[in-house]
Design a protein around this motif. Structure first.
Motif, PDB file in Angstrom:
ATOM      1  N   TYR A   1       0.849  -1.184   0.000  1.00 12.71           N
ATOM      2  CA  TYR A   1       0.000   0.000   0.000  1.00 12.71           C
ATOM      3  C   TYR A   1       0.886   1.234   0.000  1.00 12.71           C
ATOM      4  O   TYR A   1       1.791   1.348   0.823  1.00 12.71           O
ATOM      5  CB  TYR A   1      -0.911   0.012   1.232  1.00 12.71           C
ATOM      6  CG  TYR A   1      -1.723   1.277   1.352  1.00 12.71           C
ATOM      7  CD1 TYR A   1      -2.753   1.544   0.461  1.00 12.71           C
ATOM      8  CD2 TYR A   1      -1.456   2.198   2.346  1.00 12.71           C
ATOM      9  CE1 TYR A   1      -3.494   2.699   0.553  1.00 12.71           C
ATOM     10  CE2 TYR A   1      -2.199   3.358   2.451  1.00 12.71           C
ATOM     11  CZ  TYR A   1      -3.217   3.606   1.551  1.00 12.71           C
ATOM     12  OH  TYR A   1      -3.951   4.755   1.641  1.00 12.71           O
ATOM     13  N   ASP A   2       0.626   2.149  -0.912  1.00 17.88           N
ATOM     14  CA  ASP A   2       1.367   3.403  -0.968  1.00 17.88           C
ATOM     15  C   ASP A   2       0.473   4.489  -0.377  1.00 17.88           C
ATOM     16  O   ASP A   2      -0.514   4.894  -0.981  1.00 17.88           O
ATOM     17  CB  ASP A   2       1.731   3.747  -2.408  1.00 17.88           C
ATOM     18  CG  ASP A   2       2.549   5.021  -2.520  1.00 17.88           C
ATOM     19  OD1 ASP A   2       2.763   5.707  -1.500  1.00 17.88           O
ATOM     20  OD2 ASP A   2       2.977   5.334  -3.640  1.00 17.88           O
ATOM     21  N   SER A   3       0.833   4.938   0.810  1.00 10.52           N
ATOM     22  CA  SER A   3       0.001   5.911   1.519  1.00 10.52           C
ATOM     23  C   SER A   3       0.212   7.331   1.029  1.00 10.52           C
ATOM     24  O   SER A   3      -0.535   8.225   1.405  1.00 10.52           O
ATOM     25  CB  SER A   3       0.312   5.861   3.009  1.00 10.52           C
ATOM     26  OG  SER A   3       1.652   6.297   3.234  1.00 10.52           O
ATOM     27  N   GLY A   4       1.246   7.532   0.224  1.00 11.87           N
ATOM     28  CA  GLY A   4       1.594   8.907  -0.103  1.00 11.87           C
ATOM     29  C   GLY A   4       2.264   9.528   1.116  1.00 11.87           C
ATOM     30  O   GLY A   4       2.768   8.830   1.994  1.00 11.87           O
ATOM     31  N   ARG A   5       2.228  10.824   1.205  1.00 10.57           N
ATOM     32  CA  ARG A   5       2.873  11.508   2.328  1.00 10.57           C
ATOM     33  C   ARG A   5       1.977  11.455   3.566  1.00 10.57           C
ATOM     34  O   ARG A   5       0.807  11.805   3.502  1.00 10.57           O
ATOM     35  CB  ARG A   5       3.143  12.954   1.957  1.00 10.57           C
ATOM     36  CG  ARG A   5       3.880  13.696   3.044  1.00 10.57           C
ATOM     37  CD  ARG A   5       4.321  15.012   2.555  1.00 10.57           C
ATOM     38  NE  ARG A   5       5.473  14.779   1.687  1.00 10.57           N
ATOM     39  CZ  ARG A   5       6.366  15.687   1.387  1.00 10.57           C
ATOM     40  NH1 ARG A   5       6.239  16.902   1.842  1.00 10.57           N
ATOM     41  NH2 ARG A   5       7.375  15.408   0.619  1.00 10.57           N
ATOM     42  N   LEU A   6       2.561  11.006   4.666  1.00  8.84           N
ATOM     43  CA  LEU A   6       1.847  10.980   5.941  1.00  8.84           C
ATOM     44  C   LEU A   6       2.348  12.113   6.822  1.00  8.84           C
ATOM     45  O   LEU A   6       3.514  12.487   6.761  1.00  8.84           O
ATOM     46  CB  LEU A   6       2.082   9.653   6.672  1.00  8.84           C
ATOM     47  CG  LEU A   6       1.484   8.411   6.039  1.00  8.84           C
ATOM     48  CD1 LEU A   6       1.924   7.171   6.802  1.00  8.84           C
ATOM     49  CD2 LEU A   6      -0.028   8.503   6.019  1.00  8.84           C
TER      50      LEU A   6
END
Length: 64
Positions: A29-34
């Motif tokens: 899963y690629d959450s993007g920027r957290l």
């Protein structure tokens, strides 16, 4: 087990767009920027017999 038998929640919100490879038993899963700080990831899986298991992991994003 297939991806349709799983849910993924990040910080209490169900997320789509994750991948699961049954051959390697690997979920991606690629959450993007957290944001900085603590986050919770919860994965729930249900097998063909209806047995359900849930794993919850907490992690922290820090500035490098």
């Amino acid at each position: 087990m297939s991806q349709g038998d799983m849910t993924l929640a990040l910080d209490g919100r169900n997320r789509a767009g994750f991948g699961y490879d049954a051959g390697t038993d690997r979920l991606v899963y690629d959450s993007g920027r957290l944001s900085l700080g603590q986050h919770t990831l919860k994965i729930t899986a249900t097998d063909a017999a209806g047995n359900t298991t849930t794993e919850t992991k907490t992690f922290k994003v820090v500035r490098r």
